[in-house]
Design an enzyme around this catalytic site. Structure first.
Site, PDB file in Angstrom:
ATOM      1  N   LYS A 125     -18.045  -5.275 -11.548  1.00 53.84           N
ATOM      2  CA  LYS A 125     -18.048  -5.853 -10.187  1.00 53.84           C
ATOM      3  C   LYS A 125     -18.295  -7.355 -10.193  1.00 53.84           C
ATOM      4  O   LYS A 125     -17.687  -8.104  -9.423  1.00 53.84           O
ATOM      5  CB  LYS A 125     -19.069  -5.156  -9.295  1.00 53.84           C
ATOM      6  CG  LYS A 125     -20.486  -5.341  -9.778  1.00 53.84           C
ATOM      7  CD  LYS A 125     -21.499  -4.520  -9.026  1.00 53.84           C
ATOM      8  CE  LYS A 125     -22.743  -4.353  -9.861  1.00 53.84           C
ATOM      9  NZ  LYS A 125     -22.691  -3.296 -10.848  1.00 53.84           N
ATOM     10  N   VAL A 152     -16.731  -0.734  -7.730  1.00 51.04           N
ATOM     11  CA  VAL A 152     -17.449  -0.588  -6.453  1.00 51.04           C
ATOM     12  C   VAL A 152     -17.757   0.883  -6.198  1.00 51.04           C
ATOM     13  O   VAL A 152     -16.846   1.706  -6.135  1.00 51.04           O
ATOM     14  CB  VAL A 152     -16.619  -1.136  -5.268  1.00 51.04           C
ATOM     15  CG1 VAL A 152     -17.432  -1.092  -3.982  1.00 51.04           C
ATOM     16  CG2 VAL A 152     -16.133  -2.539  -5.540  1.00 51.04           C
ATOM     17  N   GLY A 154     -19.046   3.421  -7.891  1.00 54.44           N
ATOM     18  CA  GLY A 154     -18.871   4.475  -8.894  1.00 54.44           C
ATOM     19  C   GLY A 154     -17.721   5.419  -8.618  1.00 54.44           C
ATOM     20  O   GLY A 154     -16.553   5.026  -8.641  1.00 54.44           O
ATOM     21  N   GLU A 210     -33.400  -1.158 -13.047  1.00 57.63           N
ATOM     22  CA  GLU A 210     -33.531  -1.867 -14.322  1.00 57.63           C
ATOM     23  C   GLU A 210     -34.954  -2.409 -14.433  1.00 57.63           C
ATOM     24  O   GLU A 210     -35.633  -2.605 -13.413  1.00 57.63           O
ATOM     25  CB  GLU A 210     -32.574  -3.072 -14.346  1.00 57.63           C
ATOM     26  CG  GLU A 210     -31.124  -2.725 -14.174  1.00 57.63           C
ATOM     27  CD  GLU A 210     -30.524  -2.158 -15.450  1.00 57.63           C
ATOM     28  OE1 GLU A 210     -31.005  -2.510 -16.546  1.00 57.63           O
ATOM     29  OE2 GLU A 210     -29.596  -1.341 -15.332  1.00 57.63           O
ATOM     30  N   LYS A 225     -20.340  -6.250  -4.367  1.00 56.45           N
ATOM     31  CA  LYS A 225     -19.443  -5.151  -3.991  1.00 56.45           C
ATOM     32  C   LYS A 225     -18.826  -5.408  -2.616  1.00 56.45           C
ATOM     33  O   LYS A 225     -17.641  -5.160  -2.395  1.00 56.45           O
ATOM     34  CB  LYS A 225     -20.207  -3.827  -3.995  1.00 56.45           C
ATOM     35  CG  LYS A 225     -20.680  -3.420  -5.386  1.00 56.45           C
ATOM     36  CD  LYS A 225     -21.659  -2.268  -5.295  1.00 56.45           C
ATOM     37  CE  LYS A 225     -22.172  -1.849  -6.648  1.00 56.45           C
ATOM     38  NZ  LYS A 225     -23.302  -0.923  -6.549  1.00 56.45           N
TER      39      LYS A 225
END
Ligand SMILES: NC(=O)c1ccc[n+]([C@@H]2O[C@H](COP(=O)([O-])OP(=O)(O)OC[C@H]3O[C@@H](n4cnc5c(N)ncnc54)[C@H](OP(=O)(O)O)[C@@H]3O)[C@@H](O)[C@H]2O)c1
Length: 446
Positions: A125, A152, A154, A210, A225
């Site tokens: 992306k 964008v 998944g 993360e 996105k």
């Protein structure tokens, strides 16, 4: 910085070389979470791909950072594992799937491939959002397709929907929950009264966030996105930095509680909307921001790491799509779909699928499910026992019973059953005396 102009169309690649029988050679850039899943999918769903494209597909090369690392499912006799793009190109791939991420060297690699006329499908992306204009121009010049569904949301086929299904419509507004991590956190804050820090810690512990969550919690991932989707939806050039992004770091447990009192849930909403300009003409409003969403709104029901996009426009009205916005296999399914599109499909391929064409129709009783039964019965002792006995007689087990007086010696009996075959329920109810009977199957929560 470059803006992304998502070309409404890309020049088609010849789907196949006439008369050529050799398998399509696919090279993968990246063999991590997404690339590894794509490789597995291409092996495990080989037959689906063959049916869709009339071609066999083989993975001829894989580009990774560390070519010496042990990797599952890679046969060195058939697949080159390398850290060199030149070595990968020497295997003469027909198509390249990019799942290595990052801007450089990925951008340079993709430009090299597109210049050589090699079609590319990508899950990246940031690259599409920041360098879309350059990449699409080079794809067109090179006569190669560049597809990016996986970049964008998944598995959610929103790019295809905007570019193809809604190509002949006017889109007025697009609302999305485009970031699964923040939606997971806001859902936890709503359901469990958690504060921001606890919700983030849980998201990190469970692998949704993360270690450095900045891109997600500051709304930057959703902004990238949105810039891609708005470019397609409005056929315009969108600079990712023109998307006003506010993250969820300032959202507190108190805000979430107040929103609930107001009949709302707080969601990180990405919006792209046509607005009339003050002096005439049209502007495009683009933002990502936490919003109070009424509980009755379709986006309020989107929970956990799910993504969703709502599109308003004419003449189709409103469409809502939702699904897994991330995950290796989920994102790989979008890459594989783009791969099939690049290779070209036969319009009637499904009718040639022997499994599909000859599937027998299942009988009504093939599926056991829960049922709702409402009946009007005489309000007298023993009636409930008689009904329960009739149901037990055909093996139907009761889950819940509600009974309510209905006046003039009658009662309304509502029964929900455990999963049962409709025929067994019919047989049982044939032995029950009721002046008014309604039977409805119940959809499971999942
Ligand atoms: N993970 C998801 O759920 C998801 C969802 C949607 C989109 N995406 C996108 O998919 C892409 C890949 O994500 P991922 O989660 O699969 O990443 P990942 O698990 O970190 O895998 C990245 C792969 O690319 C290779 N690679 C990275 N930099 C490289 C370089 N400079 N040269 C050669 N190879 C390099 C790595 O090689 P080594 O194996 O040797 O390290 C690894 O195989 C990203 O653009 C991401 O935004 C991911």
């Amino acid at each position: 910085m470059e803006s992304s102009a998502i070309a409404p169309d890309v020049s088609p690649m010849p789907a196949r070389v006439d008369g050529e029988a050799r398998p399509v050679r696919v090279a993968l850039l990246g063999h991590g979470t997404v690339g590894g899943s794509l490789h597995r999918l291409l092996v495990e769903h080989r037959e689906h791909v063959r049916l869709a494209t009339q071609r066999d597909v083989e993975v001829c090369a894989v580009l990774v950072r560390d070519a010496d690392k042990a990797r599952d499912g890679l046969d060195p006799d058939t697949t080159l594992v390398t850290d060199s793009l030149e070595a990968l190109l020497a295997t003469e791939p027909d198509v390249v799937c990019e799942a290595m991420g990052g801007i450089e060297p990925t951008r340079t690699h993709l430009l090299t491939l597109l210049d050589r006329g090699i079609p590319v499908v990508t899950a990246n992306k940031q690259l599409v959002a920041r360098h879309g204009t350059e990449l699409f121009a080079r794809a067109e010049a090179g006569g190669a397709q560049l597809r990016f569904e996986a970049s964008v949301c998944g598995a959610v086929p929103i790019v295809r929907m905007l570019r193809e299904s809604l190509a002949a419509t006017r889109i007025e507004r697009l609302l999305g929950i485009l970031n699964g991590t923040t939606n997971f956190m806001l859902t936890a804050m709503t359901a469990h009264g958690q504060g921001y820090d606890d919700a983030l810690a849980d998201a990190q512990r469970l692998g949704y966030a993360e270690p450095d969550p900045t891109e997600d919690v500051e709304g930057l991932d959703a902004a990238a996105k949105l810039s891609i989707l708005a470019g397609i939806a409005f056929g315009t050039t969108v600079d990712i930095d023109d998307v006003r992004a506010t993250g969820i770091t300032g959202v507190t447990a108190e805000d979430v509680a107040h929103a609930a009192v107001l009949g709302c849930r707080i969601k990180l909403v990405a919006r792209a909307e046509r607005l009339a300009a003050a002096g005439g003409g049209t502007t495009v409003a683009l933002d990502v921001t936490p919003m109070l969403v009424p509980e009755t709104h379709p986006l309020a029901a989107i929970s956990g790491a799910t993504n969703a996009v709502l599109v308003d426009g004419a003449p189709f009205g409103r469409l809502v799509v939702q699904g897994a916005g991330a995950g290796g296999p989920e994102t790989a399914s979008a890459l594989a779909g783009d791969l099939v599109s690049v290779l070209g499909s036969e319009p009637s391929f499904l009718t040639r699928d022997p499994h599909v064409a000859h599937l027998p129709v299942a009988p009504r009783d093939a599926r056991a499910e829960r049922h709702y039964v409402r009946m009007q019965v005489a309000d007298q002792p023993g009636v409930l026992a008689a009904v329960a006995g009739a149901l037990a007689g055909t093996g139907v087990s009761i889950e819940r019973v509600l009974q309510q007086a209905a006046g003039e010696g009658e009662a309304t009996l509502v029964i929900t059953t455990h999963p049962c075959a409709p025929g067994d329920l019919d047989s049982a109810l044939a032995n029950v005396t009721s002046s008014d009977l309604t039977v409805l199957p119940m959809l499971d929560e999942d």
